[in-house]
Write an enzyme that holds these catalytic residues in place. Structure first.
Site, PDB file in Angstrom:
ATOM      1  N   LYS A 171      -4.022  -1.262  -2.242  1.00 54.62           N
ATOM      2  CA  LYS A 171      -3.285  -2.270  -1.474  1.00 54.62           C
ATOM      3  C   LYS A 171      -1.976  -1.703  -0.939  1.00 54.62           C
ATOM      4  O   LYS A 171      -1.173  -2.414  -0.345  1.00 54.62           O
ATOM      5  CB  LYS A 171      -3.007  -3.499  -2.336  1.00 54.62           C
ATOM      6  CG  LYS A 171      -4.279  -4.201  -2.820  1.00 54.62           C
ATOM      7  CD  LYS A 171      -3.930  -5.412  -3.663  1.00 54.62           C
ATOM      8  CE  LYS A 171      -5.193  -6.082  -4.193  1.00 54.62           C
ATOM      9  NZ  LYS A 171      -5.959  -5.210  -5.114  1.00 54.62           N
ATOM     10  N   PHE A 172      -1.725  -0.421  -1.167  1.00 55.71           N
ATOM     11  CA  PHE A 172      -0.644   0.318  -0.505  1.00 55.71           C
ATOM     12  C   PHE A 172       0.733  -0.283  -0.766  1.00 55.71           C
ATOM     13  O   PHE A 172       1.606  -0.265   0.105  1.00 55.71           O
ATOM     14  CB  PHE A 172      -0.908   0.409   1.015  1.00 55.71           C
ATOM     15  CG  PHE A 172      -2.353   0.641   1.350  1.00 55.71           C
ATOM     16  CD1 PHE A 172      -3.031   1.742   0.843  1.00 55.71           C
ATOM     17  CD2 PHE A 172      -3.053  -0.257   2.136  1.00 55.71           C
ATOM     18  CE1 PHE A 172      -4.369   1.951   1.128  1.00 55.71           C
ATOM     19  CE2 PHE A 172      -4.389  -0.065   2.428  1.00 55.71           C
ATOM     20  CZ  PHE A 172      -5.056   1.046   1.920  1.00 55.71           C
ATOM     21  N   CYS A 173       0.940  -0.822  -1.967  1.00 53.85           N
ATOM     22  CA  CYS A 173       2.210  -1.466  -2.327  1.00 53.85           C
ATOM     23  C   CYS A 173       2.587  -2.534  -1.317  1.00 53.85           C
ATOM     24  O   CYS A 173       3.765  -2.734  -0.993  1.00 53.85           O
ATOM     25  CB  CYS A 173       3.330  -0.430  -2.455  1.00 53.85           C
ATOM     26  SG  CYS A 173       3.077   0.751  -3.786  1.00 53.85           S
ATOM     27  N   ALA A 174       1.559  -3.231  -0.826  1.00 50.57           N
ATOM     28  CA  ALA A 174       1.763  -4.332   0.119  1.00 50.57           C
ATOM     29  C   ALA A 174       0.700  -5.386  -0.163  1.00 50.57           C
ATOM     30  O   ALA A 174      -0.071  -5.769   0.712  1.00 50.57           O
ATOM     31  CB  ALA A 174       1.676  -3.825   1.556  1.00 50.57           C
TER      32      ALA A 174
ATOM     33  N   HIS B 267       6.319  -3.583  -0.789  1.00 50.84           N
ATOM     34  CA  HIS B 267       7.000  -4.199  -1.933  1.00 50.84           C
ATOM     35  C   HIS B 267       8.476  -3.809  -2.016  1.00 50.84           C
ATOM     36  O   HIS B 267       9.302  -4.585  -2.513  1.00 50.84           O
ATOM     37  CB  HIS B 267       6.306  -3.793  -3.237  1.00 50.84           C
ATOM     38  CG  HIS B 267       4.928  -4.356  -3.374  1.00 50.84           C
ATOM     39  ND1 HIS B 267       4.027  -3.877  -4.300  1.00 50.84           N
ATOM     40  CD2 HIS B 267       4.281  -5.342  -2.709  1.00 50.84           C
ATOM     41  CE1 HIS B 267       2.895  -4.544  -4.192  1.00 50.84           C
ATOM     42  NE2 HIS B 267       3.026  -5.438  -3.231  1.00 50.84           N
TER      43      HIS B 267
END
Length: 432
Positions: free
Chosen positions: A380-383, A141
């Site tokens: 979601k691992f900032c993705a 992100h």
């Protein structure tokens, strides 16, 4: 173009055969290696930290450097006292150390920030008027969100497709343009063809920003050899968790851009009416207003020094052995599925994400922690767009555990026992 050049990979083991075992180049230790954590039943077990991709533990040489700097800690750049002069010298030396670690050009700006996200947003504020950023949907992100004008590209099916997509997108854009890409995915660990993408960007008169947050703890970076315009990375992923990051790159956009913070240090003069303001035209003071995070910069430089002194061959050899052990073990467990964009044989750093049949990612992570003393990341691992793409899920918010994955990541301090404990725990889970 060779794979070595494209992916900025490690030299072959034969190029440095003795250094992996040279005591003078021993891999430094991390703090917290003896941490014990409670598990179900009240028992204490040694903590198996497999969450390095989120934040890595502190290296012992980094802690020592910060401790050594504390007695003389003082203000920087504006004090005449000895402590201030010494602290200023240490701060500016940290800038030179980080520049050398990244293989930057002598005239590149090195601006200390809070982290990779902060550094990326700083550059976003300095883009020329009308500039367009080209970004893949597989990005973190921090790379997806800061831009005023954006062209988004779908996750490519293979590395050459990434180059083709960038080529076509950049060719269609008039005016200033910036290609934004990761060096190593924070979701899959896969290495991106950053040298080839830089070549394509420059062919179209564009610049390239590389998110190196997940690369620099695992592989050597050479900004000059790769012909990159800008790189960003974080200390907390580089074994220096003291709140500093860095933006490195060409000065012209940075020197002309709006100061990131307006205040002392960024300004050369202020008129009596408070409006006749002359900002620094030097990119570093222009974007480092206020008292900087001196200890964070010292810590980041100490981590760079420690990794450089160790040499990359022993670090990569050990990492590849451990990640191979982990991935082979995961592949042998029925019901566990590794996520990958470009297939199991593509080069990668020490990151692997997976899902487990019959469990949400949060259920897996909580069981690993509460029953086995293992720390992993779930979510979601900032993705978000990328994880949805990998899972084949049309949507899924942060609270939707079915659209999430588990991520195990390794680094200095990871042992065979940590890897084997994770594999044992997953075998237990799928057999219940």
């Amino acid at each position: 173009m060779s794979t070595l050049t494209i992916f900025n990979s490690v030299p072959a083991q034969s190029e440095e055969p003795q250094r992996a075992h040279d005591p003078a180049r021993a891999i430094p230790a991390v703090l917290g290696a003896d941490l014990e954590v409670p598990v179900k039943g009240g028992k204490l077990v040694g903590y198996a930290n497999l969450d390095y991709a989120a934040s890595a533990p502190c290296l012992e040489p980094v802690s020592a450097a910060v401790t050594a700097a504390l007695p003389a800690y003082s203000s920087v750049h504006r004090g005449a006292g000895y402590a201030s002069q010494l602290t200023t010298a240490r701060y500016e030396q940290a800038r030179h150390t980080v520049r050398a670690f990244a293989g930057a050009r002598p005239d590149d700006a090195v601006i200390f920030t809070r982290n990779t996200t902060d550094a990326t947003n700083l550059l976003a504020g300095c883009l020329p008027d009308g500039a367009t950023a080209v970004v893949f949907d597989s990005e973190h992100h921090a790379s997806l969100l800061p831009w005023s004008r954006t062209v988004r590209l779908a996750p490519p099916a293979f590395p050459g497709e990434a180059v083709r997509q960038a080529d076509e997108a950049l060719a269609a854009i008039d005016g200033p343009k910036l290609l934004v890409v990761t060096a190593a995915s924070n979701v899959t660990g896969e290495l991106w063809p950053i040298a080839a993408l830089a070549h394509i960007a420059h062919r179209h008169g564009a610049r390239i920003l590389v998110d190196a947050a997940q690369l620099v703890p695992h592989r050597q970076l050479n900004l000059t050899a790769l012909d990159l315009d800008y790189v960003v990375f974080s200390g907390h992923k580089l074994y220096a968790p003291f709140g500093a990051g860095v933006l490195i790159g060409r000065r012209d956009w940075l020197s002309a851009g709006e100061p990131y913070l307006k205040g002392g240090g960024a300004v050369k003069s202020v008129g009596a009416d408070g409006e006749a303001i002359e900002w620094h035209d030097d990119a570093e003071p222009r974007h480092e207003a206020g008292t900087p995070n001196v200890l964070g910069a010292i810590a980041l430089a100490a981590a760079c020094d420690a990794l450089s002194a160790t040499g990359w061959a022993p670090l990569v050899i050990e990492e590849e052995r451990l990640i191979g052990r982990l991935r082979d073990g995961l592949d042998a467990i029925e019901g566990v599925h590794e996520l990958s964009l470009w297939g199991p044989d593509h080069p990668r750093v020490g990151i692997v994400s997976f899902v487990v049949d019959g469990y949400t990612a949060r259920e897996v992570a909580e069981a690993l922690s509460g029953e086995y003393g293992i720390g992993v990341r779930d979510g979601k691992f900032c993705a978000h767009p990328f994880v949805r793409h990998l899972l084949g899920t049309a949507d899924g918010g942060c609270e939707d555990g079915t659209a999430s994955a588990v991520r195990a990541s390794i680094g200095i301090g990871t042992t065979d026992e940590h890897v084997d404990r994770l594999l044992t725990a997953l075998r237990d889970l799928v057999s219940r």
